[in-house]
Design a protein around this motif. Structure first.
Motif, PDB file in Angstrom:
ATOM      1  N   TYR A  77       0.849  -1.190   0.000  1.00  0.00           N
ATOM      2  CA  TYR A  77       0.000   0.000   0.000  1.00  0.00           C
ATOM      3  C   TYR A  77       0.881   1.234   0.000  1.00  0.00           C
ATOM      4  N   GLY A  78       0.238   2.368  -0.115  1.00  0.00           N
ATOM      5  CA  GLY A  78       0.957   3.641  -0.158  1.00  0.00           C
ATOM      6  C   GLY A  78       0.647   4.354  -1.464  1.00  0.00           C
ATOM      7  N   GLN A  83       4.887  -0.594   0.293  1.00  0.00           N
ATOM      8  CA  GLN A  83       5.041  -1.038   1.682  1.00  0.00           C
ATOM      9  C   GLN A  83       4.086  -2.170   1.988  1.00  0.00           C
ATOM     10  N   SER A 208      -8.882   7.993   9.049  1.00  0.00           N
ATOM     11  CA  SER A 208      -8.298   8.445   7.791  1.00  0.00           C
ATOM     12  C   SER A 208      -8.668   9.894   7.483  1.00  0.00           C
ATOM     13  N   HIS A 214      -7.806   6.134   0.687  1.00  0.00           N
ATOM     14  CA  HIS A 214      -7.454   4.923   1.433  1.00  0.00           C
ATOM     15  C   HIS A 214      -8.372   3.749   1.078  1.00  0.00           C
ATOM     16  N   ASN A 244      -2.860  10.679   6.578  1.00  0.00           N
ATOM     17  CA  ASN A 244      -2.818  10.542   5.120  1.00  0.00           C
ATOM     18  C   ASN A 244      -2.265   9.193   4.721  1.00  0.00           C
ATOM     19  N   ASP A 245      -1.713   8.477   5.685  1.00  0.00           N
ATOM     20  CA  ASP A 245      -1.216   7.121   5.430  1.00  0.00           C
ATOM     21  C   ASP A 245      -1.988   6.173   6.325  1.00  0.00           C
ATOM     22  N   HIS A 247      -2.370   3.371   8.913  1.00  0.00           N
ATOM     23  CA  HIS A 247      -1.526   2.774   9.950  1.00  0.00           C
ATOM     24  C   HIS A 247      -2.213   1.619  10.674  1.00  0.00           C
ATOM     25  N   THR A 276       5.063   5.313  13.182  1.00  0.00           N
ATOM     26  CA  THR A 276       4.257   5.881  12.099  1.00  0.00           C
ATOM     27  C   THR A 276       5.147   6.713  11.176  1.00  0.00           C
ATOM     28  N   THR A 277       4.544   7.128  10.054  1.00  0.00           N
ATOM     29  CA  THR A 277       5.280   7.955   9.098  1.00  0.00           C
ATOM     30  C   THR A 277       5.664   9.286   9.749  1.00  0.00           C
ATOM     31  N   GLY A 312       6.340   5.559   0.169  1.00  0.00           N
ATOM     32  CA  GLY A 312       5.208   6.345   0.666  1.00  0.00           C
ATOM     33  C   GLY A 312       4.973   7.531  -0.247  1.00  0.00           C
ATOM     34  N   SER A 349       6.553  10.504   5.094  1.00  0.00           N
ATOM     35  CA  SER A 349       5.454  10.741   4.165  1.00  0.00           C
ATOM     36  C   SER A 349       4.977  12.169   4.331  1.00  0.00           C
TER      37      SER A 349
END
Lengths: 431, 157, 332
Positions: A77-78, A83, A208, A214, A244-245, A247, A276-277, A312, A349
Motif C-alpha cells: 500500500y501507499g 510497503q 483516515s 485509502h 494521510n497514510d 496505519h 508511524t510515518t 510512501g 510521508s
C-alpha cells in the motif's frame, strides 16, 4: 441574498466538541470486541528466516493471528504502493509489522506476541542518506537507494540559464541548511475498529484523512470491491498528515475478515511516535547569484530528502518541494536537483506543509543571507523579488492572484515597522 | 482478581469491577463508557484525560482506578446542568477554542479546576493553568480568550 | 546576556496536489420540508470543513444556514473526495459544493417552470423561495416546494464535482509542470530574546499575515493562523524525532521527549491577520492556505536569532545546544 461566506459562523461540530459528544474512533466499543497488538521488527534491517505463530494461536484468550500469508489481495500500500502490511521476508526499518494478534484484551494480546517465534538474520543498516548514495552502500531496497524519477535520479527543474545568471551576478551567496525529522503528534493516536456488519460486509471506523484515497488502497489489500467495504469516518482528532497514510485500518480489516469478529487496533503513544510515518529530514544546498540592487538573478538548489524505508509519499514530497523551493520570487534562472534517498528508518510521508515547509525553512534563511551579503534590509530583497501577477514559477506555471507584497505590507504595519516609501508603493499587480 | 470499585461519577453513584492495575482512565472509558477523558498518551504528558477527583484535576491515565473509591469524580459529561451548557462550554464554543476537539474535554476540566479555585485569574495564571494540556491544533490563544471571557463574567446565566 | 532580535520570513503555498488530478464531489438533496442535506466526502480534521461547506451551500442556494445539514460520515453515502490534505478542501470541495448547489437550483427551476407553466429562465430561486420573476402571485416557499416535489413523486438532488484539471507530469528535461490550483501567500515577523549563556530562545512577539484569496470564515482562519504558529515555533526551536540524526540513537519515544509547544510557549504578543486577493477559480475567490500557517514562524525565528546574536543557525530546530555551539565557534 444569504451571505454566510466571510461571516464568523460558529463551528457546526463545536457543540459536539465542548460537550464531548463528538465521537472519535477510540470512543467506539462494540459488543464482543477484541483487541489487536502487532509484532514489529526489533531490528533496523534483516531477513525473516523463521516465523512460527502456533504457540500464540493456541494461547487462551487469543482469537486469531495474522501474518503476510493472510493478505488476500496485494500485500502493498501507499501512494507508491511499495510497503507491505506485514513484511513476508525483508525488514527495512525497526518497527516494521510482522504479525498481529487479536485477543480478549491488550494485555493478553501482548503476552501472545511474546510466544511468537521469530528468527531474523540481522543485516547492516544504513541511516545516513549521503552514505546510502555511495557505491557499495547496504541496499535498503533491491532497486537501489535512490528513487528514480521520470528525469532520472534527480527531480530536475531547469528554468532559464543559471550559469549565465551566476556570470552576470555581482555577488554569489551559498548556504547549506537542514531540517529535522518531525512527528505529527496529533492528540488522537492512530486507531481502527473493524467488524463484519449486518449486510455481511467489512465495516471500518477510521481516522483516515482521506476516505476514498485509502478505500482504494484497502480494496487492493482485501481484494474486495469498494461497495463491500463500509468505510466510516469524517471526524478526526487531529491529523496534520499522519492520517494521510494507513496505519491501522489494513491490520484491523484483515483481522476482522479472518476471524469475523469486531476488533480494535490502536497505537499507544510510543507506537505512534516510533513507528508511524514522519516528516522526513532534508538537506538543502543553495547557491544564489545576486545583483547589488537586491535582485536574485540565479538560484541553484540541490536537495536531499531522507524518506526512510519505503517510498510512501517521499518522491511526491520531493516533487512538490522542487516546484517551490526557490521561493515566491521572480528569479529568471533556476536550477533544482531534488533527490529522494531510502534509509533504514520508518518511512517518511506527508506532514503539514508537505515539503514546502522545509523548502521555506531553507530558502528564507538563504534569502536573509542574500540581504546580509549585499548590505540590504531583508524587506527590500523580499519586495524587489516577490512574484507579481503573471510571473512564472520555476516549473513555468503562471502566478495568478499574486498577494505576497500585500501580505508583507500588512505584516510590517502590524509589527510596527515603517517600510520605506518605495516599498510601500509596490503592488503585486505590476512591477 | 477483581475488586468492586464504588465512587460518585458526575453526581451519581457507580459500582464496577476492576483490576488493581486498571487506571481511572481504563475504568471510565473501557468499563463505564464515559469517553470524554481521551487517551492521548497513557503517560501523563498530554492532559487529554484530565478529570476532577474531589475537585482536584488529575491525569486519569496516571491514577490507579481503585484510589477513587468513595470519591467524587467529575468529567465533561457532568458539566452541563439542567440541560444547559456550562459557561466554559459556551465560551469555548463561541471563541472557537476547539479545532479537532480531542484535547477539549481535558482543557475544559483544567479550566474549570482553575476557575473553581481562582475565579479572577490573570492571563499568566490561565496560561499556567492550561500549560499541562497539549493541543496540537494550537488553539491556546482561543482557549485563553474563552477562559478570560468566563472570568470576566461574560457567560453568567 | 539576553539579546533581542527581529526576523522575517515569507512564503507561498499551493492548494491541492501538484498538477491537479485530485477531484472532489458534493451532493445536495431537497427534503420534504424544504430543508437540505449536504453530503460530501471530506474529513474534518479540525480545520472546519463541516462549517464552511454549509456556509457556501447556504449562500449559493440562498437559504438559511440552519436549513442545511452536513454529513460526511462514510463511503456508502459520501461522494468521492480525494482527501483532506494539501490545503485543498476549501478550494476543491468548496467548488464542488457550489456546483452541486447550482445544479440543484437548476433542477428546482426546471420543476417550478412546469408547475408555474413558464420558462425555467423566468424562475428565480432566492430568499428561501421559488418564484416567477415579476409575477408576485406565482411564488412558493421552499417548504412548499420541498413538499410538492417529494410527495409528488420527484427527487431533486444536486450533484457537483470539481478538479483543477487532469494530473500533469513534469517534463523530464526542464521540469515544466504548469498546473497549480492556487497560490496563497504569507509573511511572518518574529521578535526573540536569546540568552547567550543558556542558549534558550524566548519568542516575544509573532506577527503573521496570510493572503488567503477570500476568508470563508475569519475566525476559523484565526484558529489556523494562531495554531499553525504554535506548530511553527516547535519546528523552529524544539521538534526533532532523531536528535542524533542521521543515527537513530536516542530517537524520541513519546511526548516527554518530543517537545511540542504548550500554552506556556505562546509568545506574549501574537498578532494575526489576513489579506484577500481573490483567486479567479476559487470558491468565492478563496485559496487553500492553512498548511502554510506552520511554515513561516520557524524561519522567522531563526532569522531573528541571527539578528540578535549575529550567528546563523542553519539546522532546524535551533536548540540551546546548537545556539551555544554556534556562539562558541563564532568566538573561537
Amino acid at each position: 441574498m444569504a451571505e454566510y461566506v466571510g461571516q464568523p459562523v460558529l463551528r457546526y461540530d463545536g457543540i459536539g466538541h465542548v460537550t464531548a459528544r463528538t465521537r472519535y474512533v477510540d470512543d467506539i466499543q462494540l459488543p464482543g470486541m477484541l483487541y489487536i497488538k502487532v509484532l514489529t521488527s526489533p531490528v533496523h534491517k534483516g531477513i525473516i528466516r523463521h516465523l512460527d505463530t502456533s504457540a500464540a494461536e493456541r494461547m487462551p484468550g487469543v482469537a486469531g493471528v495474522i501474518t503476510a500469508k493472510d493478505v488476500p489481495g496485494k500485500n502493498a500500500y501507499g501512494l507508491i504502493p511499495d510497503q507491505p502490511v506485514f513484511t513476508p521476508e525483508h525488514i527495512r526499518y525497526k518497527g516494521e509489522r510482522i504479525a498481529a494478534v487479536a485477543a480478549v484484551d491488550e494485555d493478553t494480546a501482548m503476552e501472545a506476541l511474546e510466544k511468537i517465534k521469530l528468527d531474523i538474520e540481522e543485516q547492516e543498516p544504513v541511516f545516513d542518506p549521503f552514505k546510502a548514495m555511495e557505491p557499495g552502500a547496504p541496499l535498503v531496497r533491491p532497486e537501489g537507494n535512490v528513487w528514480e524519477f521520470n528525469s532520472g535520479k534527480t527531480r530536475k527543474i531547469r528554468f532559464g540559464d543559471v550559469e549565465k545568471g551566476f556570470a552576470e551576478a555581482d555577488v554569489i551567496v551559498e548556504g547549506t541548511y537542514t531540517t529535522a525529522t518531525n512527528d505529527h503528534a496529533p492528540m488522537e493516536p492512530q486507531v481502527s475498529v473493524a467488524y463484519i456488519d449486518e449486510t455481511d460486509r467489512l465495516a471500518i471506523y477510521t481516522v483516515s484523512q482521506d476516505l476514498y484515497f485509502h478505500l482504494g488502497m484497502l480494496t487492493a489489500i482485501f481484494n474486495l470491491p469498494m461497495n463491500k467495504i463500509r468505510y466510516i469516518g469524517g471526524t478526526v482528532g487531529g491529523g496534520f498528515g499522519s492520517k494521510n497514510d494507513i496505519h491501522c485500518d489494513h491490520v484491523a480489516g484483515l483481522m476482522a475478515l479472518k476471524i469475523r469478529k469486531p476488533v480494535k487496533y490502536r497505537h499507544t503513544r510510543r507506537e505512534e511516535t516510533a513507528y508511524t510515518t514522519k516528516r522526513g529530514p532534508w538537506t538543502f544546498y543553495f547557491k544564489d547569484g545576486v545583483k547589488k540592487d537586491g535582485r536574485i538573478i540565479a538560484r541553484y538548489v540541490k536537495t536531499v530528502h531522507d524518506t526512510g524505508g519505503y517510498a510512501g509519499m517521499g518522491p511526491y514530497v520531493v516533487d512538490k518541494n522542487s516546484i517551490l523551493v526557490a521561493g515566491p520570487y521572480a528569479i529568471p534562472n533556476v536550477w533544482v536537483d531534488g533527490i529522494c534517498v531510502f534509509t533504514n528508518k520508518p518511512p517518511c510521508s506527508s506532514m503539514r506543509g508537505f515539503g514546502i515547509i522545509n523548502g521555506t525553512a531553507a530558502d528564507q534563511l538563504q534569502t536573509a543571507r542574500v540581504a546580509e551579503a549585499i548590505g540590504k534590509d531583508p524587506w527590500e530583497v523580499h519586495f524587489i523579488n516577490a512574484w507579481r501577477e503573471g510571473d512564472l514559477g520555476a516549473t513555468q506555471f503562471k502566478v495568478e492572484a499574486a498577494g505576497l507584497i500585500e501580505a508583507m505590507k500588512r505584516a510590517a504595519e502590524l509589527a510596527g515597522i515603517e517600510l520605506p516609501a518605495h516599498l510601500k508603493a509596490m503592488s503585486s499587480r505590476g512591477r | 482478581m477483581k475488586y468492586v470499585l464504588s465512587f460518585n461519577l458526575n453526581g451519581l453513584p457507580v459500582d464496577t469491577l476492576v483490576k488493581a492495575t486498571d487506571t481511572l482512565l481504563d475504568v471510565l472509558r473501557e468499563k463505564l463508557n464515559v469517553v470524554s477523558p481521551k487517551r492521548g498518551c497513557d503517560n501523563g504528558d498530554c492532559g487529554a484525560c484530565t478529570v476532577l477527583v474531589n475537585g482536584e484535576p488529575v491525569r486519569a491515565c496516571l491514577t490507579i482506578g481503585l484510589t477513587v473509591a468513595g470519591k467524587n469524580v467529575q468529567t465533561v459529561e457532568g458539566l452541563q446542568q439542567d440541560g444547559k451548557l456550562h459557561p466554559l462550554q459556551r465560551a469555548f464554543h463561541e471563541h472557537y477554542a476547539a479545532q479537532c476537539g480531542f484535547c477539549t474535554p481535558g482543557m475544559l476540566i483544567a479550566a474549570k479546576a482553575l476557575l473553581d479555585k481562582n475565579p479572577k485569574p490573570t492571563r499568566e495564571q490561565i496560561v499556567e493553568g492550561i500549560s499541562g494540556n497539549l493541543c496540537r491544533c494550537g488553539t491556546y490563544v482561543e482557549v485563553v480568550e474563552a477562559i478570560q471571557a468566563v472570568a470576566a463574567g461574560k457567560y453568567k446565566e | 546576556m539576553k539579546k533581542r532580535g527581529i526576523g522575517i520570513a515569507v512564503g507561498t503555498h499551493p492548494a491541492g496536489l501538484k498538477g491537479g488530478g485530485d477531484p472532489s464531489q458534493a451532493q445536495i438533496r431537497l427534503k420534504p420540508d424544504g430543508t437540505f442535506d449536504l453530503l460530501n466526502g471530506a474529513v474534518d480534521i479540525g480545520q472546519g470543513c463541516k462549517t464552511i461547506l454549509r456556509q457556501l451551500a447556504a449562500d449559493e442556494l440562498d437559504v438559511p444556514l440552519e436549513n442545511i445539514t452536513h454529513q460526511n460520515i462514510d463511503t456508502d453515502t459520501g461522494p468521492m473526495c480525494t482527501g483532506t490534505f494539501a490545503s485543498r478542501v476549501t478550494f476543491m470541495d468548496g467548488n464542488a459544493v457550489l456546483a452541486a448547489a447550482a445544479d440543484l437550483k437548476k433542477k428546482i427551476r426546471d420543476w417550478a417552470a412546469e408547475y408555474f407553466e413558464c420558462s425555467p429562465a423566468d424562475v428565480e430561486v432566492a430568499n428561501n423561495k421559488v418564484f416567477v420573476k415579476g409575477v408576485p402571485e406565482k411564488s412558493l416557499s421552499m417548504a412548499e416546494v420541498g413538499a410538492m416535489v417529494n410527495w409528488g413523486g420527484k427527487f431533486l438532488v444536486g450533484t457537483g464535482a470539481y478538479t483543477p484539471g487532469p494530473g500533469q507530469q513534469f517534463d523530464p528535461e526542464t521540469g515544466k509542470m504548469t498546473a497549480i490550483a492556487s497560490l496563497a501567500f504569507g509573511c511572518c515577523v518574529a521578535e526573540v530574546e536569546v540568552d547567550t549563556e543558556t542558549g534558550v530562545v524566548d519568542v516575544l512577539k509573532l506577527v503573521q499575515v496570510f493572503e488567503v484569496g477570500k476568508a470563508m470564515n475569519r475566525l476559523l482562519c484565526k484558529g489556523q493562523n494562531n495554531g499553525g504558529a504554535m506548530m511553527g515555533i516547535g519546528f523552529g526551536l524544539t521538534e526533532n524525532v532523531c536528535p542524533y540524526y542521521p543515527t537513530m540513537d536516542f530517537a524520541v519515544q513519546d511526548l516527554t521527549d518530543y517537545v511540542i509547544t504548550t500554552a506556556a510557549d505562546m509568545p506574549p504578543v501574537m498578532v494575526e491577520d489576513i489579506v484577500e486577493v481573490p483567486h479567479p477559480n476559487g470558491p468565492r475567490g478563496a485559496k487553500g492556505y492553512s498548511e502554510m500557517t506552520a511554515s513561516l514562524a520557524g524561519p522567522a525565528i531563526l532569522n531573528a536569532i541571527h539578528n540578535a546574536i549575529g550567528v546563523w543557525i542553519t539546522d532546524y530546530p535551533a536548540t540551546p545546544e546548537r545556539i551555544l555551539k554556534a556562539l562558541e565557534a563564532a568566538h573561537a
